[in-house]
Write a protein that holds these residues in place. Structure first.
Motif, PDB file in Angstrom:
ATOM      1  N   PRO A 125     -22.354 -41.073 -18.152  1.00  0.00           N
ATOM      2  CA  PRO A 125     -21.865 -41.354 -19.510  1.00  0.00           C
ATOM      3  C   PRO A 125     -22.743 -40.706 -20.563  1.00  0.00           C
ATOM      4  O   PRO A 125     -23.849 -40.224 -20.276  1.00  0.00           O
ATOM      5  CB  PRO A 125     -21.919 -42.877 -19.589  1.00  0.00           C
ATOM      6  N   GLU A 126     -22.245 -40.694 -21.790  1.00  0.00           N
ATOM      7  CA  GLU A 126     -22.982 -40.087 -22.900  1.00  0.00           C
ATOM      8  C   GLU A 126     -24.339 -40.753 -23.062  1.00  0.00           C
ATOM      9  O   GLU A 126     -24.467 -41.974 -23.005  1.00  0.00           O
ATOM     10  CB  GLU A 126     -22.167 -40.216 -24.192  1.00  0.00           C
ATOM     11  N   GLY A 127     -25.347 -39.937 -23.253  1.00  0.00           N
ATOM     12  CA  GLY A 127     -26.703 -40.452 -23.413  1.00  0.00           C
ATOM     13  C   GLY A 127     -27.498 -40.449 -22.126  1.00  0.00           C
ATOM     14  O   GLY A 127     -28.710 -40.705 -22.149  1.00  0.00           O
ATOM     15  N   LYS A 128     -26.845 -40.185 -20.981  1.00  0.00           N
ATOM     16  CA  LYS A 128     -27.521 -40.137 -19.689  1.00  0.00           C
ATOM     17  C   LYS A 128     -27.637 -38.687 -19.227  1.00  0.00           C
ATOM     18  O   LYS A 128     -26.769 -37.860 -19.497  1.00  0.00           O
ATOM     19  CB  LYS A 128     -26.743 -40.953 -18.654  1.00  0.00           C
ATOM     20  N   ASP A 129     -28.708 -38.409 -18.516  1.00  0.00           N
ATOM     21  CA  ASP A 129     -28.935 -37.061 -17.992  1.00  0.00           C
ATOM     22  C   ASP A 129     -28.001 -36.836 -16.808  1.00  0.00           C
ATOM     23  O   ASP A 129     -28.045 -37.590 -15.819  1.00  0.00           O
ATOM     24  CB  ASP A 129     -30.384 -36.915 -17.545  1.00  0.00           C
ATOM     25  N   PRO A 130     -27.138 -35.802 -16.853  1.00  0.00           N
ATOM     26  CA  PRO A 130     -26.242 -35.535 -15.718  1.00  0.00           C
ATOM     27  C   PRO A 130     -26.986 -35.332 -14.406  1.00  0.00           C
ATOM     28  O   PRO A 130     -26.441 -35.617 -13.334  1.00  0.00           O
ATOM     29  CB  PRO A 130     -25.511 -34.260 -16.149  1.00  0.00           C
ATOM     30  N   ARG A 131     -28.241 -34.884 -14.469  1.00  0.00           N
ATOM     31  CA  ARG A 131     -29.000 -34.673 -13.248  1.00  0.00           C
ATOM     32  C   ARG A 131     -29.337 -35.979 -12.550  1.00  0.00           C
ATOM     33  O   ARG A 131     -29.713 -35.990 -11.381  1.00  0.00           O
ATOM     34  CB  ARG A 131     -30.286 -33.892 -13.562  1.00  0.00           C
ATOM     35  N   PHE A 167     -23.193 -30.172 -18.253  1.00  0.00           N
ATOM     36  CA  PHE A 167     -23.316 -30.979 -19.469  1.00  0.00           C
ATOM     37  C   PHE A 167     -21.924 -31.327 -19.984  1.00  0.00           C
ATOM     38  O   PHE A 167     -20.909 -30.846 -19.455  1.00  0.00           O
ATOM     39  CB  PHE A 167     -24.089 -30.214 -20.554  1.00  0.00           C
ATOM     40  N   GLY A 168     -21.882 -32.137 -21.030  1.00  0.00           N
ATOM     41  CA  GLY A 168     -20.617 -32.479 -21.675  1.00  0.00           C
ATOM     42  C   GLY A 168     -19.944 -33.699 -21.066  1.00  0.00           C
ATOM     43  O   GLY A 168     -20.444 -34.313 -20.118  1.00  0.00           O
ATOM     44  N   PRO A 169     -18.789 -34.084 -21.634  1.00  0.00           N
ATOM     45  CA  PRO A 169     -18.084 -35.282 -21.159  1.00  0.00           C
ATOM     46  C   PRO A 169     -17.690 -35.210 -19.688  1.00  0.00           C
ATOM     47  O   PRO A 169     -17.618 -36.233 -19.016  1.00  0.00           O
ATOM     48  CB  PRO A 169     -16.841 -35.334 -22.063  1.00  0.00           C
ATOM     49  N   ASN A 170     -17.414 -34.004 -19.193  1.00  0.00           N
ATOM     50  CA  ASN A 170     -17.021 -33.835 -17.790  1.00  0.00           C
ATOM     51  C   ASN A 170     -18.170 -33.279 -16.953  1.00  0.00           C
ATOM     52  O   ASN A 170     -17.958 -32.491 -16.024  1.00  0.00           O
ATOM     53  CB  ASN A 170     -15.808 -32.909 -17.692  1.00  0.00           C
ATOM     54  N   ASN A 171     -19.390 -33.714 -17.258  1.00  0.00           N
ATOM     55  CA  ASN A 171     -20.547 -33.210 -16.528  1.00  0.00           C
ATOM     56  C   ASN A 171     -20.429 -33.544 -15.040  1.00  0.00           C
ATOM     57  O   ASN A 171     -19.830 -34.541 -14.648  1.00  0.00           O
ATOM     58  CB  ASN A 171     -21.842 -33.790 -17.102  1.00  0.00           C
ATOM     59  N   ASN A 172     -21.004 -32.672 -14.232  1.00  0.00           N
ATOM     60  CA  ASN A 172     -20.998 -32.777 -12.770  1.00  0.00           C
ATOM     61  C   ASN A 172     -19.623 -32.561 -12.144  1.00  0.00           C
ATOM     62  O   ASN A 172     -19.440 -32.786 -10.948  1.00  0.00           O
ATOM     63  CB  ASN A 172     -21.569 -34.124 -12.295  1.00  0.00           C
TER      64      ASN A 172
END
Length: 245
Positions: A125-131, A167-172
Motif C-alpha cells: 500500500p501507499e507509504g510502504k516500500d515495495p521491496r 513503484f506506484g499503485p501497482n508496484n510488484n
C-alpha cells in the motif's frame, strides 16, 4: 415499486382505452428478493465471466473444481482470461499468495502448473516500500506450511525471475512482453473467442421478429410473425370510418 408498475399500466389504458396490454408485456419491477438472488461475483458479460475477486477467492478456499475451470483458457466462459498474477486490491495479494497463506497445497500446485509466477511479491500500500512485499513462499513459511514452502522453493529455482513494477499503485506487478499481454497466448485466445462465437445465437430472421410495439404495448402495426405487413385500422368517428388524409 409495485405502485409505480400499476400506475404505468393504468396510464397506458387511460391514454388508449381500446388497447389490450398483454400481461407478459407489462412493466415488471424486480422485487428485493429477486435482486438478492443475482450473483454479485459474476461479470455480466458472457466471455470470461469470472472477475478477479472470485478467482482469488477460489484459490483461497481451495475450490479446486472451480479453479480447474478458471485455469482452462481454452474455455471461453469459465476460463479466466486475465493475468493469473494480478493483485487484488486493496489488500494487494494475488491468487498464489492467498492459496499459500491458507495452506491450499493442491491449489498452489494448480496455479504453478498454469503458469503463475512464484517470484511475484505482494503489492504494497501507499507509504510502504515495495521491496518489503513478501512472496508466496515467504507467506507460507510465516504460517508454517512446510510442504508448500518446499513446493514454491522448487518453483522459484526452476523458473527465472521476470520483470516487475518497482513503484506506484501497482508496484510488484508482473510486466509481460507486448506479444503476451496479461500472460495470454494470442493463438489460444483466438481459439477461445472462436469457440465463444459458436455458442452465441444469431439474430432471428425477419419472419421470427415481432414489431417493437408488439413486444412493449401488445399492439402491432408493423409485420406479423411471418413478416407480412399489418395494415393499421382506420379510426371510427360517429360510426363511420374516417376519411383518409
Amino acid at each position: 415499486m409495485e405502485e409505480l408498475t400499476g400506475d404505468v399500466v393504468s396510464l397506458r389504458r387511460r391514454m388508449d382505452p381500446e388497447s389490450h396490454v398483454r400481461e407478459e408485456c407489462r412493466l415488471r419491477v424486480p422485487s428485493m428478493q429477486q435482486l438478492a438472488q443475482i450473483p454479485k461475483d459474476i461479470n455480466p458479460r458472457g466471455y470470461s465471466k469470472w472477475p478477479l475477486e472470485r478467482f482469488v477467492r477460489a484459490a483461497y478456499e481451495g475450490d479446486v473444481e472451480l479453479l480447474k475451470k478458471m485455469l482452462d483458457r481454452e474455455d471461453p466462459i469459465d476460463g479466466y482470461h486475465h493475468d493469473f498474477n494480478e493483485h487484488h486490491k486493496p489488500d494487494g495479494f494475488n491468487a498464489l499468495h492467498v492459496a499459500a497463506t491458507a495452506g491450499q497445497l493442491e491449489a498452489v500446485q494448480m496455479l504453478l502448473d498454469a503458469g503463475a509466477d512464484p517470484h511475484v511479491k505482494r503489492c504494497m500500500p501507499e507509504g510502504k516500500d515495495p521491496r518489503e512485499g513478501e512472496t508466496a513462499r515467504e507467506m507460507a513459511d510465516k504460517h508454517g506450511w512446510d510442504d508448500i514452502v518446499a513446493l514454491l522453493k522448487a518453483a522459484e529455482d526452476k523458473r527465472p525471475r521476470g520483470l516487475y513494477k518497482e513503484f506506484g499503485p501497482n508496484n510488484n506487478a508482473k510486466l509481460w512482453p507486448i506479444d503476451r499481454p496479461e500472460g495470454l497466448d494470442p493463438e489460444q485466445e483466438k481459439r477461445a473467442k472462436a469457440a465463444y462465437r459458436k455458442m452465441m445465437k444469431g439474430l432471428p430472421s425477419k419472419e421470427d421478429r415481432l414489431f417493437y410495439g408488439d413486444l412493449v404495448f401488445g399492439v402491432n402495426f408493423g409485420t406479423d410473425p411471418r413478416g407480412r405487413p399489418i395494415q393499421k385500422k382506420k379510426p371510427v368517428l360517429n360510426g363511420l370510418p374516417a376519411a383518409e388524409e
